[in-house]
Design a protein around this motif. Sequence first.
Motif, short mmCIF file in Angstrom:
data_model
loop_
_atom_site.label_atom_id
_atom_site.label_comp_id
_atom_site.label_asym_id
_atom_site.label_seq_id
_atom_site.Cartn_x
_atom_site.Cartn_y
_atom_site.Cartn_z
N ASP A 348 6.71 2.34 -0.20
CA ASP A 348 7.37 3.28 -1.10
C ASP A 348 6.43 3.74 -2.21
OD1 ASP A 348 7.27 1.22 -2.97
OD2 ASP A 348 9.28 0.52 -2.50
N ARG A 349 6.93 4.59 -3.11
CA ARG A 349 6.10 5.16 -4.16
C ARG A 349 5.59 4.12 -5.13
NH1 ARG A 349 9.31 10.81 -5.72
NH2 ARG A 349 9.04 11.81 -3.68
N ILE A 350 6.40 3.10 -5.38
CA ILE A 350 5.97 2.04 -6.30
C ILE A 350 4.78 1.29 -5.70
CG2 ILE A 350 6.66 -0.15 -7.34
CD1 ILE A 350 9.44 1.01 -7.72
N ASP A 351 4.85 0.98 -4.40
CA ASP A 351 3.73 0.33 -3.73
C ASP A 351 2.47 1.19 -3.82
OD1 ASP A 351 5.28 -1.83 -3.00
OD2 ASP A 351 5.86 -0.94 -1.08
N GLN A 352 2.63 2.49 -3.66
CA GLN A 352 1.49 3.40 -3.72
C GLN A 352 0.86 3.42 -5.12
OE1 GLN A 352 2.34 7.30 -1.86
NE2 GLN A 352 4.05 6.30 -0.81
N VAL A 353 1.70 3.34 -6.15
CA VAL A 353 1.18 3.31 -7.52
C VAL A 353 0.34 2.06 -7.74
CG1 VAL A 353 1.82 3.10 -9.96
CG2 VAL A 353 3.02 4.73 -8.50
#
Length: 452
Positions: A348-353
């Motif tokens: 998800d986006r949090i993992d990508q951050v």
Amino acid sequence: PCACLADALILPFLLVFHLSRKVTSIVPESCLLILLGLGLGGIVLAVAKKAEYQLEPNMFFLFLLPPIVLDSGYFMPSRLFFDNIGAILTYAVVGTLWNSFTTGTALWGLHRAGLVDPGVEAGLMDFLLFGSLISAVDPVAVLAVFEEVHVNETLFIIVFGESLLNDAVTVVLYKVFNSFVELGPAHIHATDYMKGVASFFLVSLGGTAVGLLFAFLLALITRFTKRVRIIEPLFVFLLAYVAYLAAEMVSLSSILAVTFCGICCKKYVEANISQKSRTTVKYTMKTLASSSETIIFMFLGISAVDTSKWAWDTALVLGTLFFILLFRAVGVVLQTCVLNRFRLIPLDRIDQVVMSYGGLRGAVAFALVILLDRAKVKAKDYFVATTIVVVFFTVIVQGLTIKPLVTWLKVKRSDHHKPTLNEELHEHTFDHILAAVEDIVGHHGYHYWREK
């Protein structure tokens, strides 16, 4: 001797550091070691009027790096690693190529625009060479910071696996661009580019093959050590180090060699050796890895005080910091968009951050930049200064802020618990069923080969 002295001086500080829960919850150990190294280097410089000790590339690559990589490979959660091998290889290969070329080209554009000091005498190949060494995520720095953050296992294995495997790309790009700089742009032909592409596959696959060969040899030898249990730990360390040296001698990826040697031999070696030998291997390996990390970060701090080896340009330093952060984030987002189409559990986006922010640089970049030939690379002193700033920024600033970032984003943390008997039975049962299905339909896929 100086390495032993550094360990002796730092042990009391580490003891106090780990006893203080308030400090350890905020400051990563790697940050403390670099700051102490800076202080110690400053004291030595003030007393002796010159920098006495440096992090020598040969000492780093031959003696300090192997124990850390072996420890990482040997205790790597192999199931989790191979479950995510597609994502790890994508980020390690495609991601490193993307970061290297975009960072180098952007810095060259900055230079052409006249924003960089005219004293930085560098062409496109020089900046691509610098981009190749500054773009690689460092396994030592990642391991030191991410183990203290305790992110979930999948996120950790992807970032750490990437940092281990991108060595092949980094070393190949570094050697290719270094040879191009030595040849001169006017003497580079199309065949040279083809040789560079071929050398990537040769170095990476060759290093992996060397590691697998020594892993098989180690597993075979430990089958016949039942009457001489006392030498079992010796064989584990000796053959793993010989695998590293053998790959280094023939210019293959030594990090990949010792990584896959550790990953592939553990299952068979631990089944062959005694319980006492397993305990000896575990604690000796952890001790050597911890000592090497301590020396590396200490000497990074000590090496930075030697101003005779670097020259400063603000535009180059700030441009490099901006571009490595920007292109790392863009690369992670683009690659994840593609990978999520094929993953059962998407990132998800949090993992990508966290992945974008967790691209730490370390001693590998510093050792490679020190190896540059000043006669061939005129801007070496500027590159050394920029590399020191990038390493300090990623390890100290990003290392200090990544834990609050993980808490603020509410990233799923790792859940360390020993699997119950019921969980193990269900896991193995499903593995056997899926492997049997692949065997029946004649498709030798992932589960089939894992069974083998």
